[in-house]
Scaffold this active site. Structure first.
Site, mmCIF file in Angstrom:
data_model
loop_
_atom_site.group_PDB
_atom_site.id
_atom_site.type_symbol
_atom_site.label_atom_id
_atom_site.label_comp_id
_atom_site.label_asym_id
_atom_site.label_seq_id
_atom_site.Cartn_x
_atom_site.Cartn_y
_atom_site.Cartn_z
ATOM 1 N N SER A 49 13.714 5.660 31.633
ATOM 2 C CA SER A 49 14.456 6.335 32.709
ATOM 3 C C SER A 49 13.502 6.073 34.059
ATOM 4 O O SER A 49 12.160 5.681 33.766
ATOM 5 C CB SER A 49 14.600 7.879 32.449
ATOM 6 O OG SER A 49 12.960 8.623 32.780
ATOM 7 N N ASP A 84 17.116 3.110 31.589
ATOM 8 C CA ASP A 84 17.982 4.086 31.314
ATOM 9 C C ASP A 84 18.322 4.656 32.424
ATOM 10 O O ASP A 84 17.713 5.292 33.207
ATOM 11 C CB ASP A 84 17.366 4.898 30.119
ATOM 12 C CG ASP A 84 18.083 5.934 29.799
ATOM 13 O OD1 ASP A 84 19.412 5.685 29.157
ATOM 14 O OD2 ASP A 84 17.639 7.060 29.212
ATOM 15 N N HIS A 85 19.687 4.954 32.460
ATOM 16 C CA HIS A 85 20.620 5.743 33.731
ATOM 17 C C HIS A 85 19.892 5.141 35.247
ATOM 18 O O HIS A 85 19.285 5.877 35.862
ATOM 19 C CB HIS A 85 20.186 7.181 33.566
ATOM 20 C CG HIS A 85 20.902 7.769 32.381
ATOM 21 N ND1 HIS A 85 22.204 7.717 32.384
ATOM 22 C CD2 HIS A 85 20.360 8.229 31.308
ATOM 23 C CE1 HIS A 85 22.478 8.527 31.033
ATOM 24 N NE2 HIS A 85 21.689 8.604 30.440
ATOM 25 N N GLU A 135 28.261 2.968 32.702
ATOM 26 C CA GLU A 135 28.558 4.356 32.140
ATOM 27 C C GLU A 135 29.874 4.763 33.009
ATOM 28 O O GLU A 135 30.026 4.689 34.131
ATOM 29 C CB GLU A 135 27.554 5.395 32.252
ATOM 30 C CG GLU A 135 27.944 6.648 31.846
ATOM 31 C CD GLU A 135 26.709 7.820 31.730
ATOM 32 O OE1 GLU A 135 25.700 7.274 31.359
ATOM 33 O OE2 GLU A 135 27.180 8.913 32.120
ATOM 34 N N GLY A 178 19.313 16.329 25.774
ATOM 35 C CA GLY A 178 18.661 17.220 25.658
ATOM 36 C C GLY A 178 19.275 18.210 24.203
ATOM 37 O O GLY A 178 19.815 17.673 23.393
ATOM 38 N N HIS A 207 25.004 8.430 23.912
ATOM 39 C CA HIS A 207 23.673 8.980 24.560
ATOM 40 C C HIS A 207 23.466 10.246 23.895
ATOM 41 O O HIS A 207 24.462 10.778 23.146
ATOM 42 C CB HIS A 207 24.006 9.165 26.093
ATOM 43 C CG HIS A 207 23.738 7.931 26.642
ATOM 44 N ND1 HIS A 207 22.561 7.868 27.698
ATOM 45 C CD2 HIS A 207 24.498 6.816 26.734
ATOM 46 C CE1 HIS A 207 22.722 6.677 28.177
ATOM 47 N NE2 HIS A 207 23.787 5.843 27.959
ATOM 48 N N ASN A 229 20.929 6.579 21.619
ATOM 49 C CA ASN A 229 19.653 6.968 22.372
ATOM 50 C C ASN A 229 19.076 8.283 21.926
ATOM 51 O O ASN A 229 19.751 9.012 21.816
ATOM 52 C CB ASN A 229 20.192 7.213 23.969
ATOM 53 C CG ASN A 229 20.867 6.008 24.395
ATOM 54 O OD1 ASN A 229 20.871 5.017 23.920
ATOM 55 N ND2 ASN A 229 20.854 6.093 25.838
ATOM 56 N N ASN A 231 15.776 10.640 22.700
ATOM 57 C CA ASN A 231 14.498 11.125 23.574
ATOM 58 C C ASN A 231 14.144 12.419 23.199
ATOM 59 O O ASN A 231 12.827 12.509 22.896
ATOM 60 C CB ASN A 231 15.039 10.837 24.923
ATOM 61 C CG ASN A 231 13.883 11.087 26.000
ATOM 62 O OD1 ASN A 231 12.681 10.882 25.742
ATOM 63 N ND2 ASN A 231 14.177 11.762 27.256
HETATM 64 P P1 13P Z 1 18.296 12.874 23.985
HETATM 65 O O1 13P Z 1 17.324 13.376 25.044
HETATM 66 O O2 13P Z 1 19.486 14.071 24.002
HETATM 67 O O3 13P Z 1 18.077 12.482 22.812
HETATM 68 O O4 13P Z 1 19.272 11.773 25.090
HETATM 69 C C1 13P Z 1 18.797 10.748 25.082
HETATM 70 C C2 13P Z 1 19.614 9.840 26.035
HETATM 71 O O5 13P Z 1 20.522 9.901 25.876
HETATM 72 C C3 13P Z 1 18.472 9.010 27.018
HETATM 73 O O6 13P Z 1 19.670 8.186 27.912
#
Ligand code: 13P
Length: 287
Positions: A49, A84-85, A135, A178, A207, A229, A231
């Site tokens: 990101s 990312d984004h 997106e 999240g 995502h 994805n 994170n």
């Molecule tokens: P999470 O943190 O919910 O796994 O999402 C990650 C994400 O979509 C990054 O773009």
């Protein structure tokens, strides 16, 4: 092999598996993800990101770190260095810095503006063989200031974006970044199927991959999701293992304060999550 995400995601989409995007935060993270994916013969997309890039010292630090680790660790599986984004400006800077793939997230703009910016980013990236993710229909939760409300994308808008020459499309289908709240309704498969039917067969991205139950992941892959994805789950595992090490007083034991020892349990935690996801997404033993 450093690549764009285009070929691997098309291949995954055709064969019914998904490429993991694992977001990275520092050297340990990047190394852990690369080593585990090499061990499992899985391609991997290193997600970065703008906030994470800033934290690590800038886009060129990230690109050089990922490239150097890829070379020194003799990684043979396909590796994508992916923004990312990205914002409009950030996307151009990451492209300059040597990222091999860019996500331009114009979902917070009115659709016409999103279309105009996406077209421009596609033209710039494709000149350099860099892939583009776009997106539509913001993904819920909060990620580096890009916020959304668990939106479900309008399939017609998805079709318009998919027709702009992008390589892969992220569309909100009730997924959230999240942790998922206890009352989360799950993914909206009806919308996913509609989107797939009218988006010219381009691969789709899911995502917010942390915490989605396996049956929903599998169903989403069956309906055209070719990149997922992750994170938060890696962050939680890293924090939990580091916390345990310190609470057990191990940092006070001999040279336990040495960062190479202190961070080792957290790194093992990240690797465990990556392994779980690779097996769940079916990306192991592909290369
Ligand atoms: P999470 O943190 O919910 O796994 O999402 C990650 C994400 O979509 C990054 O773009």
């Amino acid at each position: 092999m450093l690549v764009s995400l285009k070929e691997i995601c098309i291949e995954a989409g055709k064969k019914g598996w998904a490429v993991p995007q694992i977001n990275i935060n520092n050297l340990e993270w990047t190394k852990a993800v690369l080593e585990k994916c090499e061990e499992l013969h899985s391609p991997v997309i290193l997600g970065v990101s703008e906030g994470a890039a800033k934290y690590m010292g800038g886009f060129s630090v990230v690109a050089n770190l990922a490239k150097s680790l890829h070379d020194s660790l003799k990684i043979n599986v396909p590796v994508v260095i992916h923004l990312d984004h990205g914002t409009y400006e950030g996307s151009k800077k990451a492209l300059e810095a040597g990222f091999t793939s860019i996500m331009f997230d114009g979902s917070s703009y009115p659709i016409d503006q999103n279309i105009a910016y996406t077209k421009e980013i596609v033209a710039l990236c494709h000149q350099k063989n860099v892939s583009v993710e776009a997106e539509v229909g913001a993904i819920g939760g909060e990620e580096d200031g890009v916020t959304g409300n668990g939106e479900v994308a309008d399939p017609k808008e998805c079709a318009i974006l998919a027709g702009l020459g992008i390589d892969i499309l992220a569309a909100g289908i009730g997924n959230i970044h999240g942790r998922y709240p206890a009352n989360w309704k799950g993914l909206n498969f009806e919308t996913l199927a509609k989107i797939k039917a009218i988006t010219h067969n381009i691969p789709l991205v899911l995502h917010g991959g942390s915490g989605i139950p396996e049956d929903q992941i599998k169903k989403a892959i069956g309906l055209g999701v070719a990149k997922i994805n992750v994170n938060t789950e890696c962050q939680l595992a890293f924090a939990q293992e580091t916390r345990k090490y310190i609470l057990e007083g191990k940092d006070l034991d001999g040279k336990g304060f040495d960062p190479r020892k202190l961070l080792a349990p957290g790194v093992a935690g990240i690797k465990k999550v990556v392994e779980e996801k690779v097996l769940m997404f079916g990306s192991n033993n592909r290369y």
